[in-house]
Design a protein around this motif. Structure first.
Motif, short mmCIF file in Angstrom:
data_model
loop_
_atom_site.label_atom_id
_atom_site.label_comp_id
_atom_site.label_asym_id
_atom_site.label_seq_id
_atom_site.Cartn_x
_atom_site.Cartn_y
_atom_site.Cartn_z
N ARG A 66 0.82 -1.21 0.00
CA ARG A 66 0.00 0.00 0.00
C ARG A 66 0.86 1.27 0.00
O ARG A 66 0.49 2.26 -0.62
CB ARG A 66 -0.92 0.02 1.23
CG ARG A 66 -1.88 -1.14 1.32
CD ARG A 66 -2.88 -0.95 2.44
NE ARG A 66 -2.28 -0.85 3.75
CZ ARG A 66 -2.43 0.17 4.58
NH1 ARG A 66 -3.17 1.22 4.23
NH2 ARG A 66 -1.84 0.17 5.78
N PHE A 67 1.96 1.25 0.72
CA PHE A 67 2.84 2.42 0.82
C PHE A 67 4.10 2.18 -0.01
O PHE A 67 4.60 1.06 -0.09
CB PHE A 67 3.26 2.66 2.27
CG PHE A 67 2.16 3.13 3.18
CD1 PHE A 67 0.83 3.11 2.80
CD2 PHE A 67 2.46 3.59 4.45
CE1 PHE A 67 -0.17 3.54 3.64
CE2 PHE A 67 1.47 4.03 5.31
CZ PHE A 67 0.15 4.00 4.91
N THR A 68 4.62 3.26 -0.56
CA THR A 68 5.88 3.20 -1.30
C THR A 68 6.77 4.36 -0.88
O THR A 68 6.34 5.53 -0.94
CB THR A 68 5.64 3.29 -2.81
OG1 THR A 68 4.77 2.22 -3.23
CG2 THR A 68 6.96 3.16 -3.57
N ILE A 69 7.98 4.05 -0.46
CA ILE A 69 8.95 5.08 -0.11
C ILE A 69 9.89 5.25 -1.28
O ILE A 69 10.29 4.27 -1.94
CB ILE A 69 9.70 4.72 1.19
CG1 ILE A 69 10.54 5.90 1.68
CG2 ILE A 69 10.54 3.46 1.03
CD1 ILE A 69 11.13 5.69 3.08
N SER A 70 10.24 6.50 -1.58
CA SER A 70 11.15 6.78 -2.68
C SER A 70 11.96 8.02 -2.34
O SER A 70 11.68 8.70 -1.36
CB SER A 70 10.37 6.99 -3.99
OG SER A 70 9.50 8.12 -3.87
N ARG A 71 12.96 8.30 -3.17
CA ARG A 71 13.81 9.46 -2.89
C ARG A 71 14.15 10.16 -4.17
O ARG A 71 14.18 9.57 -5.25
CB ARG A 71 15.09 9.02 -2.19
CG ARG A 71 16.15 8.44 -3.12
CD ARG A 71 16.97 7.39 -2.47
NE ARG A 71 18.14 7.02 -3.24
CZ ARG A 71 18.12 6.26 -4.34
NH1 ARG A 71 16.98 5.83 -4.84
NH2 ARG A 71 19.25 5.93 -4.95
#
Length: 125
Positions: A66-71
Motif C-alpha cells: 500500500r505504501f511506497t517510499i522513494s527518494r
C-alpha cells in the motif's frame, strides 16, 4: 541535519496521500531516511526506510503493498506514497535520519538521530 515533513491531511478510507521529507544542512549519502508514525496513546512505530545510496527499501508488514517510499537525491527529498489508506493509518507521521546506511535493527526509533516535526494524517471511515 534539518528535516521538514509535509503532505499530511484528511482523507477518506481508500484514498491516497503523499508525504514529503526535505533534508537540509549537513546531509550525507551514507544516511538512511525513515518514516515513523505515532497514534494517540500508542508508541512511535516504524513505517518505512530507504537508503540514500542504493535506494534499498524496508517496510513494516501492515503497509506493504500500500505504501511506497522513494527518494529524489537531487532534491534531497524522500517521499512516502500512501495508497488504500485505512482508519488505522491515522497518526502523526515523522521522517527521521539514521547515520548508518545499513543496520539490522532499523525499526528502532532510537537509531535515528535527526527528526522532522511531524505531519498529521487522518483517515476517516
Amino acid at each position: 541535519v534539518q528535516l521538514q515533513a509535509s503532505g499530511g491531511g484528511l482523507v477518506q478510507a481508500g484514498g491516497s496521500l503523499r508525504l514529503s521529507c526535505a533534508a537540509s544542512g549537513r546531509t550525507s549519502s551514507r544516511y538512511a531516511l525513515g518514516w515513523f508514525r505515532q497514534a494517540p496513546g500508542k508508541e512511535r512505530e516504524f513505517v518505512a526506510r530507504i537508503t540514500w545510496t542504493d535506494g534499498d527499501t524496508y517496510y513494516t508488514d501492515s503497509v506493504k503493498g500500500r505504501f511506497t517510499i522513494s527518494r529524489d537525491n537531487a532534491k534531497n527529498t524522500v517521499y512516502l506514497q500512501m495508497n488504500s489508506l485505512k482508519p488505522e493509518d491515522t497518526a502523526v507521521y515523522y521522517c527521521a535520519a539514521d547515520p548508518a546506511t545499513y543496520r539490522s535493527n532499523y525499526y528502532y526509533p532510537s537509531n535515528y538521530v535527526y527528526w522532522g516535526q511531524g505531519t498529521q494524517v487522518t483517515v476517516s471511515s
